[in-house]
Write a protein that holds these residues in place. Structure first.
Motif, PDB file in Angstrom:
ATOM      1  N   TYR A 153       1.038  -1.538   0.024  1.00 44.19           N
ATOM      2  CA  TYR A 153       0.398   0.076   0.012  1.00 44.19           C
ATOM      3  C   TYR A 153       0.817   1.432  -0.043  1.00 44.19           C
ATOM      4  CZ  TYR A 153      -2.763   3.508   1.372  1.00 44.19           C
ATOM      5  OH  TYR A 153      -4.243   4.891   1.223  1.00 44.19           O
ATOM      6  N   GLU A 154       1.934   1.202   0.641  1.00 45.80           N
ATOM      7  CA  GLU A 154       2.696   2.024   0.985  1.00 45.80           C
ATOM      8  C   GLU A 154       3.091   2.613  -0.490  1.00 45.80           C
ATOM      9  OE1 GLU A 154       2.474  -0.078   2.697  1.00 45.80           O
ATOM     10  OE2 GLU A 154       1.517   1.119   4.916  1.00 45.80           O
ATOM     11  N   ILE A 155       3.841   1.407  -1.359  1.00 47.72           N
ATOM     12  CA  ILE A 155       4.859   1.681  -2.337  1.00 47.72           C
ATOM     13  C   ILE A 155       3.655   2.106  -2.901  1.00 47.72           C
ATOM     14  CG2 ILE A 155       6.153   0.315  -3.762  1.00 47.72           C
ATOM     15  CD1 ILE A 155       7.073  -1.292  -1.444  1.00 47.72           C
ATOM     16  N   VAL A 156       2.744   1.449  -3.144  1.00 49.47           N
ATOM     17  CA  VAL A 156       1.729   1.659  -4.647  1.00 49.47           C
ATOM     18  C   VAL A 156       1.481   3.313  -4.562  1.00 49.47           C
ATOM     19  CG1 VAL A 156      -0.670   1.286  -6.123  1.00 49.47           C
ATOM     20  CG2 VAL A 156       1.244  -0.517  -5.460  1.00 49.47           C
ATOM     21  N   VAL A 157      -0.011   3.335  -3.798  1.00 50.16           N
ATOM     22  CA  VAL A 157      -0.444   4.097  -2.960  1.00 50.16           C
ATOM     23  C   VAL A 157       0.245   5.156  -2.904  1.00 50.16           C
ATOM     24  CG1 VAL A 157      -2.758   5.224  -1.593  1.00 50.16           C
ATOM     25  CG2 VAL A 157      -2.152   2.912  -2.868  1.00 50.16           C
ATOM     26  N   ARG A 158       0.904   5.200  -1.532  1.00 50.70           N
ATOM     27  CA  ARG A 158       1.263   6.804  -0.802  1.00 50.70           C
ATOM     28  C   ARG A 158       2.579   6.781  -1.353  1.00 50.70           C
ATOM     29  NH1 ARG A 158      -0.793   8.026   3.668  1.00 50.70           N
ATOM     30  NH2 ARG A 158       1.052   9.200   4.411  1.00 50.70           N
ATOM     31  N   SER A 159       3.008   6.575  -2.598  1.00 47.49           N
ATOM     32  CA  SER A 159       4.466   6.940  -3.089  1.00 47.49           C
ATOM     33  C   SER A 159       3.673   7.131  -4.449  1.00 47.49           C
ATOM     34  CB  SER A 159       5.843   5.578  -2.687  1.00 47.49           C
ATOM     35  OG  SER A 159       6.470   6.480  -3.598  1.00 47.49           O
ATOM     36  N   CYS A 160       3.771   5.535  -5.268  1.00 47.47           N
ATOM     37  CA  CYS A 160       4.116   5.680  -6.884  1.00 47.47           C
ATOM     38  C   CYS A 160       2.622   6.661  -7.188  1.00 47.47           C
ATOM     39  CB  CYS A 160       3.693   4.147  -7.042  1.00 47.47           C
ATOM     40  SG  CYS A 160       5.688   3.445  -7.118  1.00 47.47           S
ATOM     41  N   LEU A 161       1.417   6.103  -6.443  1.00 42.08           N
ATOM     42  CA  LEU A 161       0.500   7.145  -7.186  1.00 42.08           C
ATOM     43  C   LEU A 161       0.205   8.330  -6.663  1.00 42.08           C
ATOM     44  CD1 LEU A 161      -2.014   4.486  -7.334  1.00 42.08           C
ATOM     45  CD2 LEU A 161      -0.942   4.990  -9.075  1.00 42.08           C
ATOM     46  N   LEU A 162       0.522   8.697  -5.634  1.00 41.84           N
ATOM     47  CA  LEU A 162       0.148   9.624  -5.737  1.00 41.84           C
ATOM     48  C   LEU A 162       1.459  10.820  -5.967  1.00 41.84           C
ATOM     49  CD1 LEU A 162      -0.951  12.350  -3.383  1.00 41.84           C
ATOM     50  CD2 LEU A 162       0.525  11.014  -2.078  1.00 41.84           C
ATOM     51  N   GLN A 163       2.540  10.359  -6.232  1.00 39.94           N
ATOM     52  CA  GLN A 163       3.836  11.565  -6.980  1.00 39.94           C
ATOM     53  C   GLN A 163       3.498  11.472  -8.310  1.00 39.94           C
ATOM     54  OE1 GLN A 163       6.878  12.360  -5.229  1.00 39.94           O
ATOM     55  NE2 GLN A 163       5.926  13.939  -7.606  1.00 39.94           N
ATOM     56  N   THR A 164       3.032  10.647  -8.866  1.00 45.49           N
ATOM     57  CA  THR A 164       2.516  10.515  -9.739  1.00 45.49           C
ATOM     58  C   THR A 164       1.212  11.838 -10.202  1.00 45.49           C
ATOM     59  OG1 THR A 164       2.724   8.320 -11.008  1.00 45.49           O
ATOM     60  CG2 THR A 164       1.356   9.419 -12.133  1.00 45.49           C
ATOM     61  N   LEU A 165       0.166  11.742  -8.760  1.00 41.14           N
ATOM     62  CA  LEU A 165      -0.869  12.712  -9.249  1.00 41.14           C
ATOM     63  C   LEU A 165       0.224  14.194  -8.657  1.00 41.14           C
ATOM     64  CD1 LEU A 165      -3.752  13.875  -9.393  1.00 41.14           C
ATOM     65  CD2 LEU A 165      -3.616  13.126  -6.820  1.00 41.14           C
TER      66      LEU A 165
END
Length: 208
Positions: A153-165
């Motif tokens: 969750y931390e890697i996919v949502v809070r890191s990758c997806l949030l940074q992309t947004l």
């Protein structure tokens, strides 16, 4: 390109490199959320490659990366357990970001605005995923660096997806700058020589 346009191009790039690098380092948390920070320098290099080609992106990426290395170098725990300040990682990251941006749908999509956002999103995800993979791998090479205990969750949502947004949001003002005060108008007809290099043959430049 005539001399006046070349001088203007160099000056505009120099101003943006200094301005965005200083802004990124001086007020990072003003553009952040949830532990991630909108990376204006990264976005600028990707869009430079996307609109103006590999040559511009390579030069701008290396210079932006140099500014990044000087102003905010990455600290790495070495194999011996001591902290080392990295040298050249920013230049490498920015060069590769520009290279990816310059090769993203350049010919088929004619470097249009909507796909500029796709280019930024793709390059950001590639950068974040590669970073997590390298950080995880480094814990095996240098055990003193500690365990890599981030969950999915931390890697996919809070890191990758949030940074992309955040980078997609940062794309909007950068696009406006390039459209109305860019080094070269993104509506101008550009030389196709760069596009041929990026989209035909065996893409031999990728093997450098």
């Amino acid at each position: 390109m005539d001399r006046r346009k070349l001088i203007r191009k160099i000056l505009v790039y120099a101003i943006y490199i200094l301005l965005l690098s200083s802004l990124q380092v001086s007020y990072p948390y003003s553009f952040g959320f949830g532990g991630q920070i909108a990376d204006f320098t990264f976005v600028f290099v990707v869009l430079t490659g996307y609109f103006y080609g590999f040559k511009d992106a390579a030069v701008v990426g290396l210079l932006m990366g140099l500014a990044r290395d000087c102003l905010a170098p990455i600290a790495i725990i070495g194999i011996d357990g001591t902290l080392h300040v990295s040298a050249g990682i920013g230049m490498l990251v920015m060069f590769l970001a520009g290279a990816v941006g310059s090769s993203f749908f350049t010919k088929r999509m004619h470097r249009n605005i909507p796909f500029a956002f796709v280019s930024v999103a793709f390059t950001t995800l590639l950068y974040k995923i590669s970073g997590h993979f390298l950080a995880y791998s480094w814990t095996f090479i240098a055990p003193a660096a500690g365990n890599y205990d981030l969950g999915v969750y931390e890697i996919v949502v809070r890191s990758c997806l949030l940074q992309t947004l955040l980078n997609l949001i940062a794309t909007i003002p950068i696009l406006l700058l390039l459209r109305f005060a860019g080094p070269v108008s993104i509506n101008e007809t550009r030389s196709t020589s760069d596009d041929v290099i990026m989209t035909s043959g065996d893409n031999s430049w990728l093997q450098i």
